[in-house]
Enzyme design. Structure first.
Site, PDB file in Angstrom:
ATOM      1  N   PHE A 127       9.709  20.568   8.572  1.00 31.07           N
ATOM      2  CA  PHE A 127       9.825  19.119   8.660  1.00 31.07           C
ATOM      3  C   PHE A 127       9.645  18.770  10.127  1.00 31.07           C
ATOM      4  CE2 PHE A 127      12.127  15.079   8.991  1.00 31.07           C
ATOM      5  CZ  PHE A 127      11.555  14.395   7.940  1.00 31.07           C
ATOM      6  N   ASP A 196      17.656  25.680   9.154  1.00 28.21           N
ATOM      7  CA  ASP A 196      17.799  24.295   8.701  1.00 28.21           C
ATOM      8  C   ASP A 196      17.948  24.325   7.182  1.00 28.21           C
ATOM      9  OD1 ASP A 196      17.255  21.741   7.647  1.00 28.21           O
ATOM     10  OD2 ASP A 196      15.965  21.212   9.324  1.00 28.21           O
ATOM     11  N   TYR A 221      22.673  14.029   2.789  1.00 30.13           N
ATOM     12  CA  TYR A 221      22.308  12.906   1.913  1.00 30.13           C
ATOM     13  C   TYR A 221      21.339  13.296   0.810  1.00 30.13           C
ATOM     14  CZ  TYR A 221      18.733  12.601   5.633  1.00 30.13           C
ATOM     15  OH  TYR A 221      17.763  12.879   6.562  1.00 30.13           O
ATOM     16  N   LYS A 222      20.984  14.574   0.729  1.00 32.58           N
ATOM     17  CA  LYS A 222      20.088  15.015  -0.334  1.00 32.58           C
ATOM     18  C   LYS A 222      20.945  15.570  -1.482  1.00 32.58           C
ATOM     19  CE  LYS A 222      16.441  15.998   3.042  1.00 32.58           C
ATOM     20  NZ  LYS A 222      15.485  14.942   2.694  1.00 32.58           N
ATOM     21  N   ARG A 369       5.910  15.133  -5.196  1.00 32.44           N
ATOM     22  CA  ARG A 369       7.081  15.981  -5.031  1.00 32.44           C
ATOM     23  C   ARG A 369       8.173  15.507  -5.988  1.00 32.44           C
ATOM     24  NH1 ARG A 369      10.715  16.426   0.487  1.00 32.44           N
ATOM     25  NH2 ARG A 369      11.481  14.453  -0.338  1.00 32.44           N
TER      26      ARG A 369
END
Lengths: 396, 396
Positions: A127, A196, A221-222, A369
């Site tokens: 990312f 990560d 938050y995922k 996705r």
């Protein structure tokens, strides 16, 4: 044919040990396959946040720093995340954004590494923020940044390597990287491994302690459902805490924060990863959200996640016109909790899917996705998503 | 005698143009003189946050990044803070903690400064975190950190000075430093001026644009009432934005954040001060809180603040046993919005004050600190606080 998949979905849902979790969330009749971007709202959270605002802030005000446990929230919430990523207590604090934690971790890693090493390896497929921040960390610590694909890390490691920053799961393709093997390779080269966990924590076992990871960061938050932009966390393995030298030594990481002394003396333990005043409203929103994990085994989550992605790909293979949206989802052993399809017209296809109540995500230019959050996505959802996708692809 | 002060307080309250603001806050029968630590709760905020949680997160989920304006919150809220600190729009973003913003600002300042300069001056009396972070910034950029009292800054400036980090108001004594004069002196020496506004924003006029300040940071949970640990902000003067080179170049400050390109290209404008994913729940809590400022003139706030501190000191002089708690509050021209009293037994005195419904703050070892927030503190509060303090001091 679709009847048979629908029936199979119903049977899978009936046998799902996590099926009862779904009712803990606020969901509607859309199929929400974007929990890997923003997790759904646990239904009890608004009432808890209301109490934080009206009682803890509104009535107790500053007394809440002690009486409501505000001051210790970063480490207390860290300890609740710990079992989800295979960490013993006392090694995780919640604080800042993932990007800021990447900076802390990469800079601190170069300071933990043996002297004289001048390279930082970074996942070239990461990312982007990790790469941008690692580049800044390299620039500020006098290291050379070397972007490499995760599979090529072992060959790129050497006596110049100080630290390696890797993603556990690739945000675009959903590929799960070999955390145990790569960590061992990094250690063999005498370097520090920083992971990560944004796309793995809460979706699959991580095993930070078991695999000897040095430092790790992740968002909440995922799959952890902490709310939009909820605070991130940093893991500092116990053996590194005494030498962990943060580039952001804010007052709340001081050994005596209220002594207000001009000289910085870091606290012991993971609290050394704290920086400024903790952001209480969002921290306690996150803390409440974590209740949905009580009693959940991450191995069960992983088993269901794989079953969901398998079933999705099977349904897509059946429903979608041949060759129209080939899967670039990795095989089971290398799969995160998402499926990725390559699709030339990904952008309008995703818009149409969303219009028809199937919410996935887009990674430009050509990747559809779909994230599978085992706590609240069921097999019937998956069958419906694949069916609607097939219709959209056939019509366009 | 206390009757006459009480009567005077009533008259002052009756003539107070800001008196109507008090009803916008959730207050009880304590006298809250700690708004310079944590501002009181604006009464409408919990309902607004509820909507953020249930509707924006719970129902719209990721659509809210666009539809609910989440993505642009940092700069939108920055523009609402701007008039309170004398800044035109487009120069402030809300993001991270004050400590993290100090790091961004000090590092960026050294990069804006003329080449070859190797010193950073920092307010030796500053809130410690600024000093700790400045020290880290100095270490990482190869500068020498020089702590100096603000009054001695002009004499310490020279051709080696790259940047100067100062507090507008001293957190301990409440001393207001000469922002216009010191900024001019810094500029004459060819250096960059960074101001910390934590204890001045929302309490008195700052005039960032008018006085040519280069960079500034501040918190939002004191006089701005944003909630416990609510996000901080950074001001980047327009003339510096194109060259502002952040040490934390996270993905949300990218020119094309969703392009996910491996190379970092900074966005134009103050959004360059953004880092990671914005923390929406606390940001929108802050945004709602700022409503209480609608229609308020900061000059009126300043006038009332001075009147409150004057009246408090007058009452203390009358009520407190002579010499028991001498004021170390600066004279009007150098006064922030707080009063400070030196008191040998400050800690037990403050505990007793709080037990009797007068909430102030303590700065160890021997300072009683009272903050006056003109939006919700009245003159009757002030008289009562001084009277109770006098009783406690007389009894101990």
């Amino acid at each position: 044919m679709s009847e048979s998949f629908a029936a199979r979905a119903a049977a899978l849902d009936a046998a799902d040990p996590l099926a009862d979790r779904r009712k803990l969330f606020t969901l509607d009749d859309t199929v929400y396959l974007d929990g890997n971007s923003l997790g759904a709202l646990p239904a009890h959270v608004p009432a808890r946040v209301q109490e934080v605002l009206t009682r803890e802030w509104g009535e107790l005000r500053i007394r809440s720093w002690d009486e409501s446990g505000w001051w210790t929230a970063p480490e207390r919430i860290g300890d609740r995340i710990a079992p989800l990523v295979g960490a013993a207590a006392g090694q995780i604090v919640v604080s800042d954004s993932t990007s800021v934690n990447v900076f802390k971790a990469v800079v601190a890693a170069t300071r933990l590494a043996p002297q004289g090493r001048d390279e930082i390896l970074v996942d070239a497929t990461t990312f982007p923020t990790d790469g941008y921040i690692a580049e800044s960390a390299a620039r500020m610590t006098g290291h050379r940044l070397v972007p490499v694909a995760p599979a090529e890390v072992p060959g790129a490691l050497g006596p110049r390597t100080a630290a390696v920053l890797l993603n556990h799961v690739d945000y675009r393709t959903g590929r799960l990287h070999d955390l145990p093997g790569l960590t061992a390779a990094v250690h063999e080269a005498g370097a520090i491994a920083v992971w990560d966990l944004c796309h793995s924590a809460g979706a699959l076992p991580v095993g930070l302690d078991e695999h000897g990871v040095d430092l790790a960061v992740g968002c909440t938050y995922k799959y952890l459902n902490g709310g939009p932009g909820s605070p991130a966390y940093i893991y500092v393995a116990e053996r590194h805490q005494a030498a962990f030298d943060s580039p952001l030594p804010g007052w709340t990481s001081h050994a005596d924060p209220f002594g207000m002394t001009p000289r910085y003396t870091p606290a012991d333990g993971a609290v050394r990863g704290r920086v400024g005043t903790p952001d209480i409203v969002s921290m306690l929103t996150l803390e409440a959200s974590l209740d949905v994990w009580d009693g959940v085994s991450i191995d069960e989550v992983r088993a269901k996640s794989l079953a969901l992605t398998d079933f999705f790909l099977m349904c897509v293979a059946r429903y979608a016109p041949e060759g129209r949206a080939p899967s670039i989802t990795p095989a089971r052993a290398e799969r995160g909790s998402q499926a990725a399809l390559r699709c030339e017209d990904a952008e309008p296809v995703m818009s149409e899917l969303i219009a028809r109540g199937v919410v996935g995500d887009l990674r430009r230019p050509d990747v559809l996705r779909f994230g599978f959050t085992p706590l609240y996505v069921g097999f019937a959802d998956v069958e419906r998503a694949a069916r609607v996708l097939g219709e959209v692809l056939a019509e366009r």
